[in-house]
Design an enzyme around this catalytic site. Structure first.
Site, short mmCIF file in Angstrom:
data_model
loop_
_atom_site.label_atom_id
_atom_site.label_comp_id
_atom_site.label_asym_id
_atom_site.label_seq_id
_atom_site.Cartn_x
_atom_site.Cartn_y
_atom_site.Cartn_z
N GLU A 94 40.06 45.98 51.93
CA GLU A 94 38.91 45.33 51.29
C GLU A 94 38.41 44.14 52.10
OE1 GLU A 94 41.68 46.17 49.72
OE2 GLU A 94 41.17 47.41 47.98
N PHE B 93 47.62 46.39 33.95
CA PHE B 93 47.86 46.85 35.32
C PHE B 93 46.64 46.56 36.20
CE2 PHE B 93 47.69 50.28 38.56
CZ PHE B 93 48.76 49.83 39.32
N GLN B 94 46.88 45.94 37.33
CA GLN B 94 45.84 45.54 38.29
C GLN B 94 44.77 44.64 37.68
OE1 GLN B 94 44.54 49.13 40.47
NE2 GLN B 94 46.14 48.70 41.97
N LYS C 117 35.78 48.35 33.26
CA LYS C 117 35.69 49.81 33.35
C LYS C 117 34.84 50.41 32.22
CE LYS C 117 38.74 53.66 34.47
NZ LYS C 117 40.16 54.02 34.64
N MET D 99 44.16 29.62 71.25
CA MET D 99 43.63 28.30 70.92
C MET D 99 44.76 27.38 70.44
SD MET D 99 41.07 26.37 71.10
CE MET D 99 39.42 27.09 71.05
#
Lengths: 175, 566
Positions: B55, B117-118, B167, B479
């Site tokens: 993502e 969940f999630q 959802k 760097m």
């Protein structure tokens, strides 16, 4: 120099606005001393009153950051003497302070407070006033060892100007 | 769009995105967006969905797309970990004012707050790094939320917004009508210019040593042409910030270089010597000013920004102009006089010569047969002739790219400026190439940053994205290594990398790949990369000890530039 500043913000009355505003304080590690949110006389518009100790430079930047929140309509900062400010406090006072019956009314008048509830063990008084007046009474009762509990509202403020003038979107830069 | 139809929330979302002009979205499906993805299947001819490998890649790709095209980038993820993986890209877009709409799935509204969940509270998590966010819990809110999201993302100072859609809202049926958002009473993104243009013009006409500091705001406002006209009419030198690079062509005679920590000597010294700075769409970041108290001691400051919170935020401001950069620049032309400033331009030239003399690539002839990063970027600039879109990662690769790349056209330099996100380069380049497929897009990466998001090679393969990938491999986090060498007694604490054979990895993804180590191979390899029709991967093994100079140490004044290791 650190000093108490009060931010008064008018916002859309929507979910999450409170979070967005407090985040502006949090990320600069400024502790909020008191905070009050309620709907104004205009439906759908909330008023925030937030007091915190900081510097004028920081409060200016903070005010601009809050102005940038999409739901914020208008925001300004003040020192405490620039607003009509009152607080409401409730004092739970031990009955022994009042001695024999019949004196409660007189004492509450003398304290500039109003009696809310009487129980065998305590009396609840309400007082409205400036922060100093509220603190004075609290000190006095504490010194006498009769203050059982104490709670206060935080600043309830009114602009001297009308809400219509304050929110008038034509009025250019407000800061 | 005004005819009502009864459709699912997912259809409403997709039709709303289409109504806002979305033709590409970058995303990754998961449990709480399966209904959306199911409907997306039927819109393949109208929205191109690009499946990334993470993502974070989707967020950076949407940023790259937005930065290259000027349009709003769109990315999608599921709830929970999908949503939290977007956060780095969102924070990056917030700091770099990139218009982006992020859509996250969320657990059904009936079980919000139950640690389902999630489930992750992405609204709270994204609040400090979004311009606006909103949780949709019924299908009827979708169209208006999307309309508001696009309006807020692209107007005023652009930025990322997030819409979290439960959802149940994706599957519910709704009467759909779409009305774009044209205004909000609490939000005034494009105010009438506030500040006196006449005062600015008077200051500019009277200035002996004025300098224009052009930031990304010039690009965001589409004010590149107005910038050049303003500079030309007034005969004023122009410097760009890191984010402003490519707003004016390098070849323009009034262009004096880049500002900042690893910028050019001339514009930094000119900032210190100027009697007037005209800052346009930039924010005086600490990387530009160095020690703020010692910055521009002799200059009056004119600061133009569309975000009033920037005026006076970091630096004192004598003339604040709260305005869109285009509007301000147009107004500044009125009454502007051409003033000969021969001494001032001579000063610029002298400082540029000084840089040429003092900053000689790294070790000149004595590099033991190693290729240096500065050579690679200079040679690449020669080969690409200023026409490529350069997308960088973060670190030495980024600073060398900023120093030595050349640009003819705007929106050609895409980099993570504010947040400094390693791993940005590859997915952002991918998004840029999707946005401007007709242009050559080159990702310039270090070996460290490449490995943070290199799984996106899979996205490049699957979607045949013709992005060119150039990895400068010095086997160090260069760097940090440079800072360790200069400021921490060469104690190279955990900055050395043992790397795999990158070319083999690229080959495994079916991307033509090459690794070179000798200076004489460089030009041929870069030309081969340029000629490649599709994607191409070139790894250049470079000298590990090379440092980026000039350098203004963190917290030092611009007057204390380091020119070399000594």
């Amino acid at each position: 120099m650190n000093k108490e500043y009060i931010i008064v913000a008018f916002t859309e009355n929507q979910v999450g606005v409170l979070n967005r505003i407090t985040i502006a304080y949090l990320r600069r590690k400024i502790n909020i001393e008191s905070l009050k949110v309620s709907e104004t006389s205009m439906k759908g518009i909330s008023m925030f009153v937030i007091s915190a100790f900081t510097t004028e430079e920081t409060i200016q930047k903070l005010t601009r950051a809050i102005r940038n929140i999409v739901e914020v309509i208008q925001v300004s900062y003040y020192t405490s003497d620039e607003l009509i400010t009152q607080e409401i406090a409730l004092y739970k006072i031990s009955s022994k302070f009042f001695g024999e019956g019949g004196r409660i009314d007189a004492i509450s008048r003398e304290l500039g407070a109003r009696m809310i509830e009487i129980s065998p063990g305590y009396v609840v008084m309400e007082k409205t006033g400036t922060r100093e007046e509220i603190e004075q009474l609290r000190d006095r009762l504490e010194r006498q060892g009769v203050l059982l509990e104490f709670t206060r509202s935080g600043s309830v403020v009114l602009h001297r100007d009308s809400l219509d003038n304050i929110l008038g979107l034509e009025s250019g830069e407000e800061e | 769009m005004a005819n009502k139809i009864k459709i699912s929330g997912s259809d409403a979302l997709i039709l709303s995105l289409i109504a806002e002009g979305t033709d590409v979205m970058f995303g990754y499906p998961g449990g709480q967006v399966i209904p959306l993805y199911d409907r997306l299947y039927d819109y393949k001819d109208r929205i191109r969905h690009i499946l990334t490998r993470h993502e974070q890649g989707a967020a950076h790709a949407a940023q790259g797309y937005a930065r290259a095209t000027g349009k709003v980038g769109v990315c999608v993820s599921t709830s929970g970990p999908g949503a939290t993986n977007l956060l780095t890209g969102i924070a990056d877009a917030m700091l770099d004012s990139t218009p982006m709409v992020c859509i996250t799935g969320q657990v059904p509204s009936a079980i919000l707050g139950t640690d389902a969940f999630q489930e992750a509270d992405i609204i709270s998590m994204s609040m400090p790094i979004t311009k606006w966010n909103y949780q949709v819990t019924t299908a009827s809110e979708i169209a208006s939320a999307v309309a508001k999201a696009f309006y807020i993302a692209r107007s005023g100072r652009p930025g990322p917004v997030l819409i979290d859609i439960t959802k149940n809202a994706q599957v519910e049926e709704v009467d759909f009508t779409y009305r774009p958002c044209t205004g909000l009473r609490s939000y005034n993104p494009k105010p009438k210019m506030n500040g006196s243009a006449a005062e600015v013009v008077e200051l500019v006409n009277a200035a002996k040593r004025p300098l224009i500091l052009a930031g990304q705001g010039v690009k965001l406002a589409g004010a590149e042409k107005a910038l050049v006209e303003f500079a030309e009419i007034g005969n004023i030198p122009v410097a760009t910030t890191l984010m402003g690079i490519s707003a004016i062509p390098n070849s323009h005679p009034l262009f004096v270089g880049n500002l900042g920590m690893h910028g050019n000597v001339a514009p930094n010294e000119m900032s210190q010597a100027a009697d007037l700075l005209i800052a346009i769409g930039m924010r005086f970041s600490d990387r530009v000013t160095g020690a703020i108290n010692a910055y521009a001691p002799n200059a009056k400051i004119v600061h133009v920004d569309i975000d009033p919170a920037e005026l006076g935020k970091n630096l004192r401001c004598d003339v604040p102009i709260h305005a869109d950069a285009l509007e301000a620049l147009e107004a500044f032309k009125i009454g502007l006089k051409h003033v000969d400033r021969d001494e001032w331009f001579a000063f610029a030239k002298e400082k540029a010569e000084e840089e040429k003399h003092n900053v000689k690539g790294f070790c000149g002839e004595a590099c033991n047969g190693f290729i240096t990063m500065s050579q690679v970027i200079q040679k690449l600039a020669e080969v690409e002739e200023g026409d490529a879109v350069i997308v960088t990662d973060v670190g030495q690769n980024q600073m060398f790219s900023a120093r030595y790349s050349k640009f003819n056209a705007t929106r050609s330099f895409i980099t993570s400026g504010g947040l400094g996100t390693m791993g940005f380069g590859l997915p952002a380049a991918m998004g840029a190439k999707v946005g401007v497929p007709q242009r050559e897009v080159v990702a310039i990466l270090g070996d460290g940053g490449f490995q943070m998001t290199m799984q996106e090679l899979g996205t490049i393969m699957q979607n045949k994205i013709g992005v060119k990938i150039l990895v400068l491999n010095n086997s160090y986090l260069g760097m940090v290594r440079q800072w360790q060498e200069l400021f921490f007694n060469s104690r190279y604490s955990f900055t050395e990398l043992e790397n795999p054979d990158f070319a083999k990895i690229a080959s495994a993804y079916d991307i033509p790949a090459k690794r070179i180590i000798k200076p004489e191979e460089l030009e041929g390899a870069l030309r081969e990369m340029k000629e490649a029709k599709g994607s191409y991967f070139l790894e250049v093994a470079v000298l590990p000890q090379e440092n980026v100079f000039p350098m203004i140490p963190a917290g030092a004044s611009l007057s204390n530039m380091l020119m070399s290791n000594d």
